[in-house]
Every structure is written in structure tokens, then in C-alpha cells.
Scaffold this active site. Structure first.
Site, PDB file in Angstrom:
ATOM      1  N   GLU A 619       0.827  -1.212   0.000  1.00 55.23           N
ATOM      2  CA  GLU A 619       0.000   0.000   0.000  1.00 55.23           C
ATOM      3  C   GLU A 619       0.857   1.257   0.000  1.00 55.23           C
ATOM      4  OE1 GLU A 619      -2.495   3.285   1.621  1.00 55.23           O
ATOM      5  OE2 GLU A 619      -0.637   2.480   2.419  1.00 55.23           O
ATOM      6  N   GLU A 620       2.006   1.192   0.668  1.00 48.74           N
ATOM      7  CA  GLU A 620       2.836   2.377   0.791  1.00 48.74           C
ATOM      8  C   GLU A 620       3.628   2.667  -0.483  1.00 48.74           C
ATOM      9  OE1 GLU A 620       2.495   4.323   3.171  1.00 48.74           O
ATOM     10  OE2 GLU A 620       2.031   3.247   5.007  1.00 48.74           O
TER      11      GLU A 620
END
Ligand code: ADP
Ligand code: ASP
Ligand code: MG
Length: 830
Positions: A619-620
Site C-alpha cells: 500500500e505504501e
């Protein structure tokens, strides 16, 4: 919340200004051959999407050694054959790797001519000084630099060749020079700054302040990479080599050695110090000093995760020891006797060794002080012997001491692991195994840190000793676990418990497992085991290179609790202090993951089986986990997404839109305005006008905002700028098209516009009785539309996420469990 990636999905226009630096070092085997250069190009291109990479290269395999031998033979005028070998290999490589690009051919021929001249010089004076040797040795990396820079250009990557003599400043200790860190930092920032091309830098080389070439010692390119990573404050240093990472032993000695997924800096330091040449021992310190993760990856299998080295790695499931290494050629110098006078024998012995500038690898001393012995590098043995004989001449003459003895042809074997200090009996087991094999031990030392047990054996026994210890600590019989779980069993993660779940304990365990985006294997293995042990049916969805999302169900999901398991750099381990839990991921998002797991488990135990868990990776970075999860056959009607929202339900979040603006001018001498037109002036005026633009506002989300993140343009103060480019990011509160239209209209033909990635504004479902808020950041939610109507909630604050002080309060963490349960019950009832 994601750092940059959510704002930089693959389709986005590349943005450079705000990206972190990344150092990628390719070793000898990794730069040899066209297919390896294809791999380098692939890796560099991939890293360019989210970092500004610096490539560091070694000489092609064996070239440094050939140059060293050639310089010896040149003293007798016999270097010709080796010189031809070097010429042939590099000419062939230029053709293979770059298709004979003329500028590379020319650069390589220039260096080959330099090699030839240096050899003639050595022959003429009949010797090769350390200073000359450094000039000779530098050729290997300089040749590689041109090959790889040219090879990458041929594959469409804009590169520039950088000789490290212009960057790495050292003392004048030729052949094993020490780096001057502050001076190097200054140069690195100046020379390796972003200018649109990827620097390809020579490893292993430096120069003194006065410009004299130096080298950093055998295998020193790894160290170069760490030094540059330190200077540029890189987000990671990647060492690319020909094995799948740091392994439990040298695979050439132990064929069934296993790769280690996670290691602590101390453990790598010990393993490399004791002979695991996969990374140079000096590599660790610069990375550790600035908390830069170090990874060791395999060019033969570029999608493998390799080994990730961080300040503290999770405990191993393979037992208390991490690995076994050996230094295969040492000499043992021993002194026995009673001595005389007040100064101890050991201290005089050590002083004598010091005076002889000997390299002591291991020291062992009998407690009666009657016997002391050291293991030395082969070159140190004779000078050390002479120095010790001299220092104890008097005692030897009167018979108080024996003559010192030397045993050549020895080896050191070391067993390394952070877990050894907590477990008694390791030494007993090690020596028991050696006893059974009939291997005799000449000397023993245990590091005071209890990170290693090292001992000296006869050289011919060294590899048998390593193999026997490896077999004892890493047995090969198939485990009782099913085949699919076998890989997980070989990895490093603490054993999950199957007892009742405690959210603080679980969050602490999750934080303790480093899981930078792209390196989530250990944490997903851990959660997979944990949920399975608690009766969940867990599906693993491949995302890339063995990385997986986890989807856990008990029945047919109607509500999905979802968050991510990856974190931003830099890892720091969990600690509890003042009612708070600190550590990387504490609030973004491991605390949340722990609270969701505990809530789902508690609901399941109460008979509510309509809750799914979706834990994604990446996600990052680029949301690759969520993109993959978008295609799973989700059954839920509601998606509760977790991000730090200060324990409130989010009603809406802003969207984002990237744009590049480019103005063009006419270059001319700045003294004659009538001859030119400045692209920079045009841009400045345009930006000022953009500020006055009326952009939409929203009752809930407030204003549309715009950040001019980077400006590039112009070449000098006395030249009208030919081009100017701005990268901006707009935070949307509504429809993107309206914003695009207004900007397009205002810009007209004053600039070119290039629209980048767009993440829409998001509205969330809210519930009566819950406090609500809005957030300005974006998340995975728009991608996960198929998972149901979204809600967003999480303990912790976005203000602490991605900082060195990341934390979550224990109170908020505990109440998040019950709040998630309440949310689930509320939506199920609606
Ligand atoms: P490069 O040229 O890429 O720098 P090196 O030859 O210096 O590569 O280092 C890689 C080699 O290190 C491997 O081929 C392997 O034989 C050796 N090695 C020694 N100990 C280990 C270990 N514990 N784990 C992995 N490789 C090891
Ligand atoms: N080429 C140098 C050596 O072989 C440095 C390196 O490969 O790391 O020692
Ligand atoms: Mg190496």
C-alpha cells in the site's frame, strides 16, 4: 496511509524531485554478460518508478584478481598474456552488452591503453608500488562503469558514468584506504544530485583529497555502496549478487544451505567478519549509522525477496543460530610460560603484535595467564613471530618461557546468532558434533556479545566442521508441516500462538517483523500461521515475486475488515513507553491490523461468521496489493478500511491529481533581452496566475489545494532559460474534470500540460453515534470498490505515521477492537 506511491501509480508521469535515493550495487558476476545487464536494466527501471537510483558496479568477475597478478608479473615483464586476456574479455563484452556503441568502444580502448602503459611503467622500474597498484586495480571498475552505463543506455535508460575518484574521498593508505565521510558526503550530494540521468558509479575506488587514486580493499564495492547510501541518506542499499541472499552457510561449502529472509545488522557484521564474503564486513556500519535497510538480492532470480537487514530482525524459527562461516586460511601463534615482572604476558604479547602491525583475527587466553594464542592472517604470521620472540627474549633465555610456536594451515570456524545468548548448551552441542567427527580444536573464543562462538581447526578440517555443524543445527529431514507451509517454516518469523489474542501483544509482534513495502514475506507468513491456527480459512493471493495478500474467511463474508501490512522505511523495533506503543507501523498500519484481527476473532467466537479479513501488501508503494485484491471474488457488501483516523469514522477524503507544466523559451545571452525569451520567467508568471484561479471548495472537505512540488529549468544566470518544468499535485475535493478544465483554460498556450495519475475524491458511509472527520490523504479504498460500500476507521494519528516517533496509544488500540466490532454489528444490522 501511503507515502508517495499512492500518488505515483505506474501510469503516473514520473516524478523525481520528491523521490528517495536508492543505491543498487551489482557485483562481479552480476555485471558479466548481456543477460545479466538485461536484469540490471529491469531492476533499475523498476526502481526508477519510486526512487532516484544510483548504480554502483564492480569489475567483471575475476578481473581485479587478474589485474593484481598482471601487476606482479609485469615486474618481470611477463604481464602480456594476462593483459591480452583482459583486452579480449572487455572487447567481447562491449560487443555483447552494448552492441558495440562507439562511445563505449572508445572509452574502453582508452582504459585498455592505460593498462598497457601502466604495465610498461612497472616493468621499467621493476616494482609495483601500492600507489601504482591502485591505479592498476582501478581499471576493472572503470571498464565496468562504461560497459554498464553504455549497456543501460542501449536499453533505453539515460545514464551517466561517474568515476568514484570524484566522489569517495579517502586517506592515502593505498590498497586499503579509509573513507573520509564528511568530505565524501559533500561530494556525493554535488556529483550524484538528480539531473535526469542515472549515475553509474565505480565501486571499490576512491581518491585522496589531492586526487591520488586509492582502493578500499578486496570486495570493497559493497562498502562503496554503503558509503554512498549513507552520504545520500538512501532509503535502502541493495547488494545484487549471485546467491539468493545471505545463507545459513556458504552454498559452495554446504549445498543445502538456506537463504535467510531477515537478519540484524550485528548478525551480518559477525557473519561477514568471520568469512561469509557475500557482503563486505565494512558495509554494515554506514547503513546502521543512518538506519538504512540493506538487502542482498539475486541477479539470477531478480524477483526473489533476498535478505533484508535491519537493526533488529525477528527471532528465527530455525533455531538460535543464524549461520556458520569460516576463514579458510589463518596461522596460529602460541606462547606458553610464566613470565616475569608485573605486566601481564597477554598485554606484552598484544603490544608486540601491535608493533608488528599484525592482523589478529581471534585471541584466546588460558585463565592462568600461562598460555596465550592468536589466529593471524597468513601475511601477519612471520612478522608477529619475530616481534614476540624479541619481546620475550629475556624470559626465553632463562627458561621462564617456551619459544613461541606457529601452526600454519589453520582455519577459523564461527557460529553466529543473536538467539544464542538466550539458550544454554549451544557451545556444548557444537563441540560435541566436532568430537563425533574426530575434528580437533586448536583454540576457542566466544565473543563477549555472545553473538558468536569461534574456534580454530586445521585447514583441511574446516569445511567438514562447517558441514557437520550445519547438519546438526539445520537438519534436512522433511518437516511434519504440509508442503505449502514448508517455505514458511524455513523463513524467519516468530512462532505464532494459538491461545487467546491480546491486541497489544499482537501489535507488538507484528511491529517486530520488518515489512518494508516489497519485503512483506515474513509478516504475511506470520499472520497466515496465526489466522490458520485460530480456525480461519486463509487464501493467499500472489501479488509479485512470492509476495501475497491474505484473505481470511469463516463463512460467507458480508463485511470485510481490511488494511495493509507493509510499512515505509525506516524500520524501528517496538517499545512501550508512557502508555504508548512505538515502532514502525504502530499506527500505520500494524496496530490497526492487530485490532481488526482481534475484533474479527472475537466476533467469530461469538458466532458471527460473516466477517472477512483482507490484509494487503504494497500500500505504501504502488498499491499493487490492492490492485490485485480488486480482482478477487469478494462477497462482502461493506468494506471497513483501516488507516489512522484518530478513532473517528471518516466521512470523506480528498482525491489527488498530478500534473506537469512545461514552458519553452528561446536561449540567448541574458544581456540582450531582445534576442531571447526566458522559460523560467514565463513559468513564474504562470504560477502566479494559477494562484488566483478559483478552484472548487466543498462543505465537508474544504478547499482544493495545489502544491508545486518541483521546479526545473534554465542552465545559467546569464542565459535565458530554454525550458522550465514544474510538477504539481492537486488535492481534489470533488470532480477532477472541473479542475482540469479551469487550469487548461487559464494556461491556454502559455505552457504544455501533462496530466498524471488521478485518485478520486472518496465519500464514506458513516454511522449514527460515531464521531466523524474528513482526511486529506488518499488510500487503497477507491481501488477496492468491489469489496463493498466503504467505511474508514483506525486508531492513531496520521500526524505520527511515517515519522521516527510513530506510535499508537495502548488505550486507543484496545478500544479500536470493540469499535470495529460495533461497526461490524451496525452495518450488518442495516
Ligand atoms: P559479488 O561479486 O557479487 O560481490 P561475491 O563473490 O563477492 O559476489 O560474494 C558472493 C559469494 O559469497 C557467493 O557466491 C557465495 O559463494 C559466497 N558466500 C559465502 N558465504 C555466504 C553466505 N553465508 N551466504 C551467501 N553467500 C555466501
Ligand atoms: N572488484 C573488487 C574486488 O574484486 C571489488 C568488488 O568486487 O567488490 O575486490
Ligand atoms: Mg563481493
Amino acid at each position: 496511509m501511503s507515502a508517495r506511491s499512492k500518488q505515483t501509480p505506474p501510469e503516473a508521469a514520473p516524478s523525481h524531485g520528491d523521490l528517495p535515493r536508492r543505491v543498487l550495487k551489482f557485483g562481479g558476476t552480476s555485471v558479466t554478460g548481456a543477460s545479466r545487464v538485461d536484469v540490471i536494466a529491469r531492476v533499475v527501471r523498476d526502481r526508477m518508478e519510486r526512487t532516484r537510483p544510483v548504480v554502483v558496479v564492480s569489475a567483471m568477475s575475476g578481473v581485479t584478481e587478474t589485474l593484481r597478478r598482471a601487476s606482479e608479473l609485469a615486474t618481470r615483464g611477463e604481464a602480456g598474456e594476462l593483459l591480452r586476456e583482459i583486452e579480449t574479455r572487455h572487447r567481447q563484452a562491449v560487443a555483447d552488452v552494448t552492441g558495440g556503441r562507439p562511445e563505449v568502444v572508445e572509452a574502453v580502448e582508452r582504459l585498455l591503453a592505460e593498462a598497457s602503459r601502466l604495465m610498461q611503467g612497472i616493468e621499467l622500474v621493476g616494482e609495483c608500488s601500492p600507489r601504482t597498484l591502485d591505479q592498476v586495480l582501478s581499471l576493472g571498475e572503470r571498464l565496468s562503469m562504461h560497459l554498464i552505463a553504455g549497456g543501460l543506455c542501449a536499453r533505453g535508460i539515460n545514464t551517466r558514468a561517474v568515476d568514484a575518484a570524484d566522489v569517495v574521498v579517502t586517506d592515502d593508505h593505498h590498497v586499503e584506504a579509509e573513507v573520509d565521510f564528511p568530505a565524501t558526503e559533500e561530494r556525493a550530494l554535488a556529483v550524484l544530485g538528480p539531473n535526469g540521468s542515472v549515475p553509474v558509479v565505480t565501486g571499490f575506488l576512491g581518491a585522496t583529497k589531492t586526487g591520488d587514486r586509492t582502493t578500499l580493499g578486496k570486495g570493497g564495492s559493497d562498502y562503496s555502496a554503503a558509503v554512498l547510501g549513507w552520504a545520500l541518506r538512501a532509503d535502502e542499499v541493495e547488494i545484487w549478487t549471485d546467491v539468493p541472499g545471505v545463507m545459513t552457510a556458504d552454498p559452495r561449502v554446504v549445498p543445502d544451505a538456506r537463504p535467510l529472509r531477515n537478519l540484524g545488522f550485528n548478525e551480518v557484521l559477525e557473519l561477514s567478519h568471520w568469512g561469509a564474503k557475500v557482503v563486505h564486513p565494512k558495509t554494515v556500519r554506514p547503513c546502521r549509522d543512518r538506519g538504512i535497510p540493506l538487502s542482498i538480492r539475486n541477479t539470477l532470480s531478480p524477483d526473489d525477496p533476498g535478505t533484508l537487514v535491519t537493526p533488529r530482525a525477528p527471532a528465527s524459527t530455525m533455531g538460535p543460530i543464524r549461520g556458520i562461516a569460516s576463514i579458510d586460511r589463518v596461522g596460529l601463534l602460541q606462547l606458553n610460560g610464566v613470565g616475569h615482572g608485573t605486566e601481564s604476558i597477554t598485554s606484552r604479547f598484544v603490544q608486540a603484535l601491535d608493533q608488528a602491525r599484525s592482523t589478529v583475527l581471534l585471541l584466546s587466553q588460558g585463565c592462568s595467564e600461562r598460555s596465550v594464542c592468536v589466529a593471524l592472517t597468513p601475511q601477519s604470521v612471520r612478522p608477529a613471530l619475530r616481534a614476540v620472540e624479541k619481546a620475550f627474549e629475556l624470559e626465553r633465555r632463562v627458561g621462564l618461557m617456551d619459544d613461541p610456536t606457529v601452526e600454519d594451515e589453520c582455519a577459523i570456524v564461527a557460529v553466529v546468532g543473536e538467539g544464542m545468548k538466550d539458550q544454554p548448551g549451544i557451545a556444548g552441542k557444537v563441540f560435541g558434533v566436532l568430537g563425533e567427527k574426530g575434528i580437533s580444536i586448536r583454540a576457542i573464543a566466544q565473543g563477549s556479545s555472545e553473538l558468536n562462538i569461534s574456534f580454530v581447526v586445521r585447514r583441511e578440517d574446516a569445511h567438514d566442521a562447517v558441514r557437520a555443524i550445519h547438519a546438526a543445527f539445520f537438519p534436512t529431514e522433511p518437516s511434519a508441516r504440509p508442503v505449502a507451509a514448508e517455505a514458511a517454516a524455513q523463513q524467519e518469523s516468530p512462532a505464532p500462538r494459538s491461545g487467546p489474542l491480546d491486541v497489544v501483544e499482537l501489535a507488538t509482534e507484528l511491529i517486530a517483523i520488518p515489512s518494508l513495502s516489497g519485503h512483506e514475506h515474513a509478516v504475511t507468513d506470520f499472520v497466515l500461521d496465526l489466522l490458520t491456527a485460530h480456525g480461519w480459512k486463509v487464501r493467499t493471493q500472489p501479488v509479485s515475486a512470492g509476495r501475497v495478500n491474505l484473505w481470511a474467511t469463516r463463512g460467507t463474508g458480508e463485511v470485510t475488515l481490511s488494511t495493509h501490512l507493509d510499512t515505509v522505511p525506516h524500520f524501528f523495533p517496538p517499545r512501550r513507553e508512557g502508555g504508548k506503543l512505538y515502532g514502525r507501523g504502530a499506527c500505520d498500519a500494524k496496530g490497526i491490523a492487530a485490532a481488526m484481527i482481534c475484533a474479527a476473532q472475537s466476533l467469530a467466537e461469538a458466532g458471527e461468521e460473516r466477517v472477512d479479513l483482507l490484509l494487503v501488501v504494497g500500500e505504501e508503494l504502488r498499491s499493487d496489493g490492492a490492485r490485485a485484491a480488486a480482482s478477487l471474488p469478494a462477497t462482502s457488501r461493506w468494506l471497513v478500511n483501516g488507516e489512522p483516523t484518530e478513532s473517528k469514522l471518516v466521512s470523506a477524503s480528498k482525491g489527488s491529481l498530478r500534473v506537469v507544466l512545461r514552458t519553452r523559451g528561446q536561449e540567448a545571452h541574458s544581456a540582450y533581452p531582445e534576442l531571447g525569451r526566458s522559460a523560467v520567467e514565463a513559468m513564474v508568471a504562470l504560477l502566479a496566475d494559477l494562484r488566483t484561479l478559483d478552484l472548487p471548495t466543498d462543505r465537508l472537505l474544504g478547499d482544493t489545494t495545489m502544491n508545486v512540488g518541483t521546479i526545473r529549468g534554465g542552465s545559467a544566470a546569464n542565459v535565458f532559460a530554454g525550458e522550465c518544468e514544474v510538477e504539481a499535485m492537486i488535492r481534489l475535493v470533488g470532480d477532477a474534470q472541473q479542475v482540469k478544465d479551469r487550469i487548461t483554460q487559464l494556461v491556454g498556450d502559455r505552457a504544455e500540460l501533462e496530466w498524471g495519475s488521478h485518485i478520486p475524491t472518496q465519500r464514506f458511509h458513516t454511522l449514527d453515534g460515531f464521531e466523524t472527520t474528513t482526511v486529506a490523504y488518499t488510500s487503497d479504498v477507491p481501488i477496492l470498490a468491489a469489496w463493498g460500500t466503504p467505511l474508514m476507521f483506525g486508531p492513531g494519528s496520521i500526524h505520527h505515521a511515517h515519522t521516527e516517533e510513530e506510535h499508537v496509544s495502548l488505550q486507543d488500540l484496545k478500544s479500536a477492537v470493540t469499535t470495529y466490532e460495533r461497526i461490524v454489528r451496525a452495518v450488518l444490522a442495516s
